[in-house]
Design a protein around this motif. Structure first.
Motif, PDB file in Angstrom:
ATOM      1  N   ALA A  77      52.622  45.547  42.936  1.00 41.53           N
ATOM      2  CA  ALA A  77      51.859  46.642  42.345  1.00 41.53           C
ATOM      3  C   ALA A  77      52.632  47.278  41.197  1.00 41.53           C
ATOM      4  CB  ALA A  77      51.538  47.689  43.413  1.00 41.53           C
ATOM      5  N   GLY A  78      51.907  47.840  40.263  1.00 39.12           N
ATOM      6  CA  GLY A  78      52.521  48.557  39.149  1.00 39.12           C
ATOM      7  C   GLY A  78      51.771  49.855  38.894  1.00 39.12           C
ATOM      8  N   ALA A  79      52.394  50.767  38.165  1.00 35.25           N
ATOM      9  CA  ALA A  79      51.774  52.060  37.905  1.00 35.25           C
ATOM     10  C   ALA A  79      50.459  51.919  37.159  1.00 35.25           C
ATOM     11  CB  ALA A  79      52.743  52.936  37.106  1.00 35.25           C
ATOM     12  N   GLU A  80      50.315  50.819  36.402  1.00 35.83           N
ATOM     13  CA  GLU A  80      49.077  50.608  35.647  1.00 35.83           C
ATOM     14  C   GLU A  80      47.919  50.160  36.536  1.00 35.83           C
ATOM     15  OE1 GLU A  80      51.654  46.972  35.685  1.00 35.83           O
ATOM     16  OE2 GLU A  80      51.914  49.107  35.221  1.00 35.83           O
ATOM     17  N   ASP A  81      48.208  49.831  37.810  1.00 38.06           N
ATOM     18  CA  ASP A  81      47.154  49.384  38.731  1.00 38.06           C
ATOM     19  C   ASP A  81      46.640  50.551  39.561  1.00 38.06           C
ATOM     20  OD1 ASP A  81      47.819  46.876  37.779  1.00 38.06           O
ATOM     21  OD2 ASP A  81      49.148  46.423  39.460  1.00 38.06           O
ATOM     22  N   SER A  82      46.348  51.655  38.937  1.00 39.80           N
ATOM     23  CA  SER A  82      46.077  52.875  39.688  1.00 39.80           C
ATOM     24  C   SER A  82      44.624  53.020  40.137  1.00 39.80           C
ATOM     25  CB  SER A  82      46.459  54.100  38.845  1.00 39.80           C
ATOM     26  OG  SER A  82      45.711  54.115  37.632  1.00 39.80           O
ATOM     27  N   ASP A  83      43.733  52.110  39.712  1.00 40.09           N
ATOM     28  CA  ASP A  83      42.342  52.259  40.130  1.00 40.09           C
ATOM     29  C   ASP A  83      41.929  51.087  41.030  1.00 40.09           C
ATOM     30  OD1 ASP A  83      42.046  50.108  38.418  1.00 40.09           O
ATOM     31  OD2 ASP A  83      41.030  51.254  36.854  1.00 40.09           O
ATOM     32  N   GLU A  84      40.801  51.245  41.692  1.00 40.92           N
ATOM     33  CA  GLU A  84      40.320  50.242  42.638  1.00 40.92           C
ATOM     34  C   GLU A  84      40.063  48.906  41.947  1.00 40.92           C
ATOM     35  OE1 GLU A  84      36.613  49.568  45.791  1.00 40.92           O
ATOM     36  OE2 GLU A  84      36.769  51.430  44.616  1.00 40.92           O
ATOM     37  N   ARG A  85      39.593  48.953  40.721  1.00 42.57           N
ATOM     38  CA  ARG A  85      39.228  47.725  40.025  1.00 42.57           C
ATOM     39  C   ARG A  85      40.439  46.809  39.831  1.00 42.57           C
ATOM     40  NH1 ARG A  85      36.567  47.427  33.963  1.00 42.57           N
ATOM     41  NH2 ARG A  85      35.653  45.353  34.174  1.00 42.57           N
ATOM     42  N   ALA A  86      41.572  47.388  39.345  1.00 43.47           N
ATOM     43  CA  ALA A  86      42.769  46.580  39.119  1.00 43.47           C
ATOM     44  C   ALA A  86      43.306  46.017  40.425  1.00 43.47           C
ATOM     45  CB  ALA A  86      43.834  47.428  38.421  1.00 43.47           C
ATOM     46  N   LEU A  87      43.298  46.848  41.470  1.00 45.22           N
ATOM     47  CA  LEU A  87      43.791  46.384  42.761  1.00 45.22           C
ATOM     48  C   LEU A  87      42.941  45.234  43.289  1.00 45.22           C
ATOM     49  CD1 LEU A  87      45.692  46.957  45.292  1.00 45.22           C
ATOM     50  CD2 LEU A  87      43.748  48.239  46.193  1.00 45.22           C
ATOM     51  N   ALA A  88      41.622  45.413  43.281  1.00 45.59           N
ATOM     52  CA  ALA A  88      40.728  44.392  43.837  1.00 45.59           C
ATOM     53  C   ALA A  88      40.879  43.073  43.091  1.00 45.59           C
ATOM     54  CB  ALA A  88      39.289  44.883  43.772  1.00 45.59           C
TER      55      ALA A  88
END
Length: 913
Positions: A77-88
């Protein structure tokens, strides 16, 4: 799978889903534990690895991925992955790669976690392990909330392992209670001393002795990054130099300070940094103490938050007290001195000492007062009527400085106790005698005399010598003497274990009598001793180690090693080094019994270094333990070496009953006749950085000699070509023997050396007797000491270019201290120091040569080596500063000046004074 890779979502960062390269030491106690709990039979489908930076989280996670039976997916994970869309999308992509199903990546393109979960429910998909590292980067974000939904709704065929620096915002308590979550924290990840030893031996190929590994573990707190940084800093050093670097490791290590500054302290607010730096002066932290020191409120909440955030802060008593991790504590103490200045730092430590004293923490107060150089307060707390133990060796170094209190009765008594705890028995007995002379008080004299007698009965003596009668007094000193007498009698003869008082001492008697089942019963049914008024602090720890003996002898395992490690660390932290050494000997037993090549090497290293330990009782117990373990593990050569040394020590100390544990069926080592070589063999004699004797490139089996014979060989090698009178040899190696018994021992040792060298290919008579003198004479042998001396001397009248080449060759021969195997033996110390200083001056002269021929890079390297060998060699400091300035590195030159000034400041002198 290729379809997945060929249709990469442009929002996917491939580096985030790329598995890291497998590295580091595989620690079965961690790896096996997680593999077990995540198995299908355990019902646990999630694990959280929670630890501060540099603790080894990513290494453990990468090993879990590599050893997973199921397909494994990786996501960092990275700080830029802060929303559900990036994580999914990242989870969908990495899971599709692992399972070979492009439908997972397609389902995740919507950016909704529930779409991905529904696809994972497909019947054709099998089990998979998903690892998510750096979870702290998305703490408190919508992505973290989406991850909680994923964990709750995912099929249980998807096992998840999370890595984070801080406690996540997930409902981990529910998962823990339900048994679905396993936790690994910073203390679990902390390297144990035997793991440090294995790491440096098997992974770094830079072996450390057990003592050095234990010391490095203490100084770094087992912190994985600290161990790696130490390795990087010492990779080019010889083994003896590397082990010396362990003793010199401090908060001024540049690599460690840089790592902490960038990865731990960077980004802290000024308020938080102020809190850390000032409260470090306390050592032990409570909300009230910190509030009083800072003249503020709310420190308890700050400490709790630091622990919750895994910020190198721990509590072992549920939040009543806290401690900073050893590495951070040392770093902060250096920062206090450097940033606040000497006077302000001393004032801070003085206030800390007063607060600690008022809080009823005298041992911690002694440490603070000593750093404040308030010797009057130190003497008061270590007064004749107190039982304070100053656990920090740094305190005693401070007390030896000019200006510290001298001839104070309390300090003298405390020093005698310190010597006794360190196993320096004769020095302790003498110190007790001197302390008693400093105060005309009957009670104080009784305390010194009785404690001194309790130590004196452990001095070497015959088994026929009469022990003093047991005292009748009810005071703590008399009780200590009674316990010492009971244990001392046990080392002589154990005829009836029932005659000893019930408890751990009777259990120990059963062990020595060979009745392990009865010993286990005694340990299991007897209450453990509790420390308190009138009870020695060492007794509960000694009882704990004694209770480990039956398992260590019969069938040790990893759990036993963990128990021993905990007791050993407690002993070392409580200022009981003799007890810590006994714990390390038990650990050696466990490691040797576990098998494998490196364990045998550990045992041999341990045996080779025993002569450097002044505590001969520890030597005896260690050799007995290694002999028992090696015999049962089938390492008969190691068992024979250890058993022979144990027999010798038991005879010298008067402790035959300890030999009952040794399996005496182990055969003596035999050297094949095929090892005999031709008369023209080339012989190499090495004494610098470690002893070695090679014939045509093959090492002679000198390690098979008994320890005293090995010492004699090294003594003769040091004076190769010169005859030594037998009285000089006996005084050096058998100082307590009569002349007649010393001569017999010398003759036996000479005979065994001759046989060993003959079998190794050395022809003729290598040890010649001339009247009452002996000489080692190896025809046409090369000697690293002689060649080093010759080259260093021959460079003096040459041009700079020629001198540089000659001195460089000389320094290549100086691989470390002279004969480090013999430790601080009197017959080697003076010559060892002379050669070390010669190497330092040679390196300094070579640095000057390098600058003269226009090679400042070599000048810097050579002058730095000179400083490492002799920090007080002023010409080397001037050369390194000049070299840095010549290449325009003014910052490095300024740092060198500061380091130079600090060296002289520590001596209380001006630079060059």
């Amino acid at each position: 799978m290729d379809d997945v890779r060929n249709t990469v979502d442009p929002m996917i960062f491939l580096e985030k889903v790329r598995r890291p390269v497998l590295r580091g030491l595989v620690r079965d106690r961690l790896d096996g534990r997680l593999v077990d709990v995540l198995s299908a039979t355990q019902g646990c489908s999630c694990a959280l690895v929670l630890a501060p930076p540099g603790a080894g989280k990513t290494t453990l996670l990468s090993q879990l991925v590599e050893r997973s039976i199921s397909p494994a997916a990786w996501y960092r994970a990275g700080a830029e992955d802060s929303d559900e869309r990036a994580l999914a999308r990242h989870l969908g992509y990495t899971l599709s790669l692992a399972l070979g199903d492009s439908g997972l990546a397609d389902a995740a393109r919507s950016g909704r976690i529930d779409d991905l979960v529904r696809r994972l429910d497909a019947d054709h998909l099998g089990p998979v392990r998903l690892v998510i590292d750096d979870l702290h980067e998305i703490a408190g974000s919508p992505a973290e909330q989406a991850l909680e939904v994923f964990l709750r709704l995912r099929p249980r065929t998807v096992t998840v392992v999370l890595g984070s620096r801080r406690q996540p915002g997930l409902n981990t308590s529910r998962l823990l209670v339900s048994g679905e979550l396993a936790m690994v924290d910073g203390d679990d990840l902390r390297f144990r001393s035997w793991e440090v030893e294995q790491l440096f031996r098997s992974v770094y190929d830079a072996p450390l002795s057990p003592e050095a590994a234990a010391a490095l573990t203490r100084r770094t707190g087992g912190w994985a990054a600290g161990l790696q940084l130490f390795h990087l800093a010492t990779a080019q050093l010889s083994r003896s130099e590397r082990e010396r670097a362990v003793t010199e490791l401090s908060g001024r290590s540049r690599l460690i300070r840089s790592y902490l500054a960038r990865n731990v302290l960077d980004g802290l607010s000024d308020e938080r940094r102020h809190f850390l730096m000032y409260t470090a002066a306390l050592g032990v932290l409570t909300g009230d103490l910190c509030d009083a020191l800072l003249e503020a409120q709310g420190s308890a909440a700050v400490l709790a938050e630091l622990e919750r955030e895994q910020f190198f802060t721990t509590s072992s008593d549920g939040g009543l007290t806290y401690h900073y991790h050893q590495v951070l504590q040392t770093h902060l103490e250096v920062a206090v001195s450097d940033e606040l200045g000497g006077r302000v730092a001393r004032d801070l430590y003085a206030r800390s000492g007063r607060l600690l004293e008022q809080a009823g923490r005298p041992a911690d107060a002694v440490r603070a007062y000593a750093r404040a150089e308030d010797w009057g307060a130190v003497a008061r707390l270590l007064g004749p009527d107190t039982e304070v133990v100053a656990r920090d060796d740094a305190v005693w170094r401070l007390l030896s400085r000019s200006g510290a209190v001298a001839d104070d009765p309390g300090l003298a008594l405390a020093n005698a106790r310190r010597l006794a705890r360190d196993g320096q028995l004769q020095a302790a007995v003498d110190a007790y005698r001197r302390a008693a002379e400093l105060l005309d008080d009957r009670g104080f004299e009784h305390r010194c005399a009785t404690e001194g007698r309790a130590i004196a009965i452990w001095l070497p003596q015959s088994t026929t010598a009469t022990l003093p009668p047991a005292p009748t007094g009810a005071d703590p000193e008399s009780d200590l003497l009674r316990q010492s007498l009971e244990l001392r009698r046990m080392t002589r003869d154990v005829r009836d274990p029932k005659c000893y008082p019930g408890g751990w001492r009777r259990g120990l008697a059963y062990v020595l009598a060979g009745d392990l089942p009865q010993a286990e019963l005694e340990f299991a049914t007897s209450p453990a001793p509790v420390p308190g008024p009138g009870s020695p602090a060492w007794e509960p720890l000694a009882a704990g180690l004694a209770a480990c003996l039956p398992d260590a002898i019969r069938q040790p395992d990893g759990a036993l090693a963990g128990r021993i490690e905990a007791i050993t660390l407690a002993a070392e932290l409580d200022g009981l080094p003799w007890l810590g050494r006994l714990g390390r000997s038990l650990q050696a037993m466990v490691q040797v019994r576990s098998g494998g090549v490196w364990q045998g090497e550990v045992a041999r290293d341990l045996l080779a270094r025993l002569s450097s330990v002044g505590d001969r009782w520890s030597q005896l117990l260690i050799t007995v333990g290694v002999a028992v373990a090696a015999s049962r593990a089938g390492a008969q050569s190691v068992a024979s070496d250890a058993g022979g040394r144990a027999v010798q020590l038991a005879g010298e100390l008067g402790a035959p009953s300890l030999l009952a544990l040794i399996d005496d069926s182990a055969p003596l080592p035999r050297i094949p006749e095929e090892r005999r070589l031709a008369a023209s063999a080339r012989i190499e004699l090495c004494c610098l950085g470690g002893f070695g004797l090679r014939v045509d490139g093959t090492e002679v089996a000198w390690r098979s000699l008994r320890p005293k014979a090995r010492m004699l060989l090294m003594l003769l090698a040091l004076h190769s070509g010169r005859a030594l009178h037998r009285e000089h040899i006996i005084e050096a190696l058998w100082p307590e023997a009569s002349l007649s018994s010393g001569i017999r021992s010398l003759q036996v040792a000479v005979s065994s050396i001759r046989q060993c060298l003959g079998l190794g290919g050395v022809t003729g008579d290598p040890i010649r007797r001339q009247g009452d003198a002996y000489e080692l004479r190896l025809s046409d042998a090369s000697s690293d000491v002689a060649e080093f001396q010759r080259l260093a001397d021959s460079a003096r009248r040459r041009s700079p270019a020629e001198a540089l080449a000659v001195r460089t060759r000389a320094l290549d021969l100086y691989r470390g201290d002279l004969l480090p195997e013999v430790g601080p033996a009197e017959w080697v110390v003076e010559e060892r120091d002379r050669l070390r200083l010669l190497a330092a001056s040679t390196a300094s002269a070579a640095a000057g040569d390098a600058l003269a021929v226009g090679d400042p890079g070599a000048g810097i390297e050579l002058s730095r080596r000179s400083i490492a060998l002799d920090p007080f060699h002023d010409p080397a400091w001037q050369l390194v500063i000049t070299a840095y300035e010549s290449v325009g590195d003014l910052s490095a030159a300024a740092i060198a000046r500061t380091e130079h000034r600090r060296v002289w400041d520590d001596l209380g002198l001006a630079v060059g004074g």
